[in-house]
Scaffold this motif. Structure first.
Motif, PDB file in Angstrom:
ATOM      1  N   ILE A  86      60.966  14.416  77.124  1.00  0.00           N
ATOM      2  CA  ILE A  86      61.759  13.908  78.231  1.00  0.00           C
ATOM      3  C   ILE A  86      61.766  12.392  78.147  1.00  0.00           C
ATOM      4  CG2 ILE A  86      61.464  15.870  79.763  1.00  0.00           C
ATOM      5  CD1 ILE A  86      59.213  14.434  81.143  1.00  0.00           C
ATOM      6  N   ALA A  87      62.794  11.802  78.680  1.00  0.00           N
ATOM      7  CA  ALA A  87      62.926  10.350  78.664  1.00  0.00           C
ATOM      8  C   ALA A  87      63.039   9.841  80.090  1.00  0.00           C
ATOM      9  CB  ALA A  87      64.167   9.950  77.868  1.00  0.00           C
ATOM     10  N   LEU A  88      62.588   8.637  80.312  1.00  0.00           N
ATOM     11  CA  LEU A  88      62.677   8.014  81.624  1.00  0.00           C
ATOM     12  C   LEU A  88      63.698   6.894  81.568  1.00  0.00           C
ATOM     13  CD1 LEU A  88      58.913   7.572  82.497  1.00  0.00           C
ATOM     14  CD2 LEU A  88      60.451   9.283  83.400  1.00  0.00           C
ATOM     15  N   LEU A  89      64.560   6.860  82.552  1.00  0.00           N
ATOM     16  CA  LEU A  89      65.488   5.760  82.717  1.00  0.00           C
ATOM     17  C   LEU A  89      64.973   4.942  83.890  1.00  0.00           C
ATOM     18  CD1 LEU A  89      68.207   4.322  82.216  1.00  0.00           C
ATOM     19  CD2 LEU A  89      69.226   5.970  83.782  1.00  0.00           C
TER      20      LEU A  89
ATOM     21  N   MET B 175      57.079  15.549  87.598  1.00  0.00           N
ATOM     22  CA  MET B 175      56.103  14.715  88.291  1.00  0.00           C
ATOM     23  C   MET B 175      56.131  13.339  87.627  1.00  0.00           C
ATOM     24  SD  MET B 175      53.845  14.331  90.667  1.00  0.00           S
ATOM     25  CE  MET B 175      53.744  16.020  91.185  1.00  0.00           C
ATOM     26  N   VAL B 176      56.529  12.317  88.386  1.00  0.00           N
ATOM     27  CA  VAL B 176      56.636  10.956  87.875  1.00  0.00           C
ATOM     28  C   VAL B 176      55.507  10.137  88.485  1.00  0.00           C
ATOM     29  CG1 VAL B 176      58.127   8.941  87.608  1.00  0.00           C
ATOM     30  CG2 VAL B 176      59.150  11.229  87.743  1.00  0.00           C
ATOM     31  N   ARG B 177      54.730   9.486  87.630  1.00  0.00           N
ATOM     32  CA  ARG B 177      53.571   8.713  88.085  1.00  0.00           C
ATOM     33  C   ARG B 177      53.792   7.222  87.846  1.00  0.00           C
ATOM     34  NH1 ARG B 177      51.351  13.478  86.454  1.00  0.00           N
ATOM     35  NH2 ARG B 177      49.839  14.382  87.862  1.00  0.00           N
TER      36      ARG B 177
ATOM     37  N   SER C  56      46.065   2.034  92.972  1.00  0.00           N
ATOM     38  CA  SER C  56      45.420   3.324  92.696  1.00  0.00           C
ATOM     39  C   SER C  56      46.413   4.323  92.123  1.00  0.00           C
ATOM     40  CB  SER C  56      44.788   3.874  93.974  1.00  0.00           C
ATOM     41  OG  SER C  56      45.792   4.063  94.957  1.00  0.00           O
ATOM     42  N   GLY C  57      47.674   3.944  92.018  1.00  0.00           N
ATOM     43  CA  GLY C  57      48.696   4.830  91.468  1.00  0.00           C
ATOM     44  C   GLY C  57      49.334   5.683  92.538  1.00  0.00           C
ATOM     45  N   SER C  58      50.515   6.156  92.236  1.00  0.00           N
ATOM     46  CA  SER C  58      51.207   7.068  93.134  1.00  0.00           C
ATOM     47  C   SER C  58      52.103   7.979  92.301  1.00  0.00           C
ATOM     48  CB  SER C  58      52.014   6.307  94.192  1.00  0.00           C
ATOM     49  OG  SER C  58      52.957   5.473  93.564  1.00  0.00           O
ATOM     50  N   ALA C  59      52.578   9.040  92.924  1.00  0.00           N
ATOM     51  CA  ALA C  59      53.410  10.012  92.216  1.00  0.00           C
ATOM     52  C   ALA C  59      54.511  10.520  93.132  1.00  0.00           C
ATOM     53  CB  ALA C  59      52.564  11.178  91.722  1.00  0.00           C
ATOM     54  N   VAL C  60      55.649  10.808  92.540  1.00  0.00           N
ATOM     55  CA  VAL C  60      56.776  11.426  93.242  1.00  0.00           C
ATOM     56  C   VAL C  60      57.338  12.524  92.339  1.00  0.00           C
ATOM     57  CG1 VAL C  60      57.378   9.363  94.573  1.00  0.00           C
ATOM     58  CG2 VAL C  60      58.444   9.745  92.361  1.00  0.00           C
ATOM     59  N   THR C  61      58.164  13.374  92.911  1.00  0.00           N
ATOM     60  CA  THR C  61      58.812  14.447  92.159  1.00  0.00           C
ATOM     61  C   THR C  61      60.296  14.143  92.047  1.00  0.00           C
ATOM     62  OG1 THR C  61      57.207  16.030  93.027  1.00  0.00           O
ATOM     63  CG2 THR C  61      59.219  16.940  92.082  1.00  0.00           C
ATOM     64  N   SER C  62      60.849  14.312  90.849  1.00  0.00           N
ATOM     65  CA  SER C  62      62.281  14.063  90.664  1.00  0.00           C
ATOM     66  C   SER C  62      63.099  15.129  91.389  1.00  0.00           C
ATOM     67  CB  SER C  62      62.641  14.032  89.173  1.00  0.00           C
ATOM     68  OG  SER C  62      62.408  15.274  88.556  1.00  0.00           O
ATOM     69  N   ASP C  63      64.295  14.744  91.830  1.00  0.00           N
ATOM     70  CA  ASP C  63      65.165  15.665  92.547  1.00  0.00           C
ATOM     71  C   ASP C  63      65.978  16.512  91.560  1.00  0.00           C
ATOM     72  OD1 ASP C  63      67.290  14.051  91.670  1.00  0.00           O
ATOM     73  OD2 ASP C  63      67.627  13.147  93.633  1.00  0.00           O
ATOM     74  N   ASP C  64      66.959  17.260  92.068  1.00  0.00           N
ATOM     75  CA  ASP C  64      67.763  18.140  91.220  1.00  0.00           C
ATOM     76  C   ASP C  64      68.599  17.380  90.195  1.00  0.00           C
ATOM     77  OD1 ASP C  64      66.737  20.387  92.398  1.00  0.00           O
ATOM     78  OD2 ASP C  64      68.458  20.730  93.712  1.00  0.00           O
ATOM     79  N   ALA C  65      68.849  16.091  90.434  1.00  0.00           N
ATOM     80  CA  ALA C  65      69.589  15.256  89.482  1.00  0.00           C
ATOM     81  C   ALA C  65      68.639  14.480  88.570  1.00  0.00           C
ATOM     82  CB  ALA C  65      70.512  14.300  90.227  1.00  0.00           C
ATOM     83  N   GLY C  66      67.337  14.769  88.658  1.00  0.00           N
ATOM     84  CA  GLY C  66      66.335  14.090  87.849  1.00  0.00           C
ATOM     85  C   GLY C  66      65.950  12.727  88.383  1.00  0.00           C
TER      86      GLY C  66
ATOM     87  N   ALA D 148      56.729  17.516  83.049  1.00  0.00           N
ATOM     88  CA  ALA D 148      57.419  18.638  83.688  1.00  0.00           C
ATOM     89  C   ALA D 148      57.055  19.916  82.961  1.00  0.00           C
ATOM     90  CB  ALA D 148      58.934  18.425  83.648  1.00  0.00           C
ATOM     91  N   GLN D 149      57.046  21.005  83.695  1.00  0.00           N
ATOM     92  CA  GLN D 149      56.730  22.301  83.113  1.00  0.00           C
ATOM     93  C   GLN D 149      57.727  22.629  82.010  1.00  0.00           C
ATOM     94  OE1 GLN D 149      56.457  25.382  86.027  1.00  0.00           O
ATOM     95  NE2 GLN D 149      55.617  26.862  84.592  1.00  0.00           N
ATOM     96  N   GLY D 150      57.232  23.067  80.869  1.00  0.00           N
ATOM     97  CA  GLY D 150      58.094  23.425  79.751  1.00  0.00           C
ATOM     98  C   GLY D 150      58.368  22.284  78.786  1.00  0.00           C
ATOM     99  N   TYR D 151      57.822  21.102  79.068  1.00  0.00           N
ATOM    100  CA  TYR D 151      58.026  19.947  78.202  1.00  0.00           C
ATOM    101  C   TYR D 151      56.716  19.467  77.650  1.00  0.00           C
ATOM    102  CZ  TYR D 151      62.767  19.676  79.972  1.00  0.00           C
ATOM    103  OH  TYR D 151      64.052  19.965  80.295  1.00  0.00           O
TER     104      TYR D 151
END
Length: 78
Positions: free
Chosen positions: A3-6, A38-40, A47-57, A75-78
């Motif tokens: 997966i790639a992050l923009l 899960m994006v960290r 201390s770091g934080s995390a969010v979850t990407s939506d349906d559009a990533g 992400a699951q499967g990657y």
């Protein structure tokens, strides 16, 4: 699969005000958005934080203090 992050940065260090970091998680092969990744966010002075990407990533971190950060995703499967 990979997966790639923009990343889009929403602040400048000169302002010394909190900003935001936002972007999208996409499949690097198919270019499709990755849902529920899960994006960290990890920084030198946080201390770091995390969010979850939506349906559009898409994801967003708000109220981010100026500094250097590492953004990672899984992400699951990657």
């Amino acid at each position: 699969m990979r997966i790639a992050l923009l990343l889009l940065f929403g602040t400048t260090l000169a302002a010394q005000k909190p900003g935001s970091i936002e972007g999208a998680v996409i499949n690097s092969v198919t270019r499709e958005p990755v849902k529920r990744a899960m994006v960290r966010l990890e920084g030198q002075n946080s201390s770091g934080s995390a969010v979850t990407s939506d349906d559009a990533g898409k994801y967003q971190f708000a109220n981010v203090a100026p500094g250097k950060y590492v953004v990672s995703a899984e992400a699951q499967g990657y």
